[in-house]
Design a protein around this motif. Structure first.
Motif: not given
Length: 299
Positions: A88-109
């Motif tokens: 993981p590169l980043g961990r997002g927080a709940p916001a904009e009506g979306y209720p849970w944490p989420w993630s940003v990763y490098h794309w793996l081809p």
């Protein structure tokens, strides 16, 4: 082909939501193009973020709980594994009506394999065995139980319920006989080890016929290493299973438990996804047929 809504408690996501989340929480990536990934994944929705990144949003509450686990453990496990895994590169927080944490990763081809489309099955079998063996060797200290850490007997009622509900869709007598045989396999005497626990086609990437990455560690945890033998029936054609088994030195009891795990998971998946996710349903039907053919051959 990707899947639409599959769960009663599934959160809605779309590219517009992802753009708002990124703009607010990761403004350094706000100018990157957002495109939904065409995926049959059941637990997470994925969106490409530019060429090199991917945003992964849990679809359901259970998958939301996996975010912290992946952020904690994947960076620690990755250096000991022979192929790429999502870090993981980043961990997002709940916001904009979306209720849970989420993630940003490098794309793996890479591409997802299927048992019907493996150009060099023995090479893939050996690659899978190297990954599984490496994961199982990692120090289990401080690890928690896998999502699939229970003994096979703990799945008996749900598995038999799925067999009953699939009457007319699967050979219920053969499925029951194969499940009964798996339950007779001796339990593993040793301690639990790190297991991926979901080595299915959608969680593997191949390039030039070789395993290039293993993704989606939502089931990661400690458990019976036989659970990771499900790859033999989910991914490999029949003539490559012996290569996989020999490389892992799986004894008869472990192989029988692994086959039981594959059967149980596939039956439950087919019952749940047969109306909502045609890719998962087709994979599950393939696995059931492969396990039943194996059982008939060995019994």
């Amino acid at each position: 082909m990707g899947a639409g809504r599959m769960h009663a408690d599934e959160a809605h996501t779309d590219a517009a939501l992802v753009r708002r989340l990124i703009a607010a929480q990761f403004p350094q990536w706000a100018d990157l193009l957002v495109e939904q990934v065409d995926s049959a994944g059941t637990s997470n929705a994925m969106y490409r973020l530019g060429r090199d990144l991917v945003v992964r949003l849990p679809r359901i509450p259970g998958a939301a709980g996996d975010v912290e686990k992946e952020h904690r453990w994947l960076p620690r496990l990755a250096p000991s594994l022979p192929v790429a895994v999502p870090v993981p590169l980043g961990r997002g927080a709940p916001a904009e009506g979306y209720p849970w944490p989420w993630s940003v990763y490098h794309w793996l081809p890479g591409e997802n394999p299927t048992a019907e489309r493996v150009p060099r099955p023995d090479l893939l079998a050996a690659d899978l065995a190297r990954f599984v063996a490496a994961l199982h060797r990692i120090d289990p200290a401080d690890g928690s139980a896998s999502y699939r850490s229970e003994p096979l007997a703990g799945r008996d009622a749900e598995t038999r319920g799925a067999i009953g509900d699939l009457r007319g869709i699967v050979d219920t007598a053969s499925a029951t006989a194969a499940w009964d045989a798996a339950l007779r396999a001796p339990a593993r005497p040793g301690p639990a080890v790190w297991i991926h626990a979901d080595l299915q086609p959608g969680n593997l990437l191949v390039a030039d016929g070789r395993l290039s990455a293993v993704i989606d560690f939502g089931c990661l945890g400690l458990g019976d290493p036989a659970v990771d033998l499900i790859a033999a029936w989910y991914v490999l054609p029949a003539d490559a299973r012996d290569t996989f088994r020999a490389a892992l030195e799986a004894d008869d009891a472990a192989w029988a438990r692994g086959r039981g795990w594959a059967l149980s998971i596939a039956l439950i998946e087919l019952r749940y996804y047969r109306e909502t996710n045609p890719v998962m349903a087709a994979t599950a039907q393939h696995v059931i047929q492969a396990v039943l053919a194996d059982h008939e051959h060995t019994s």
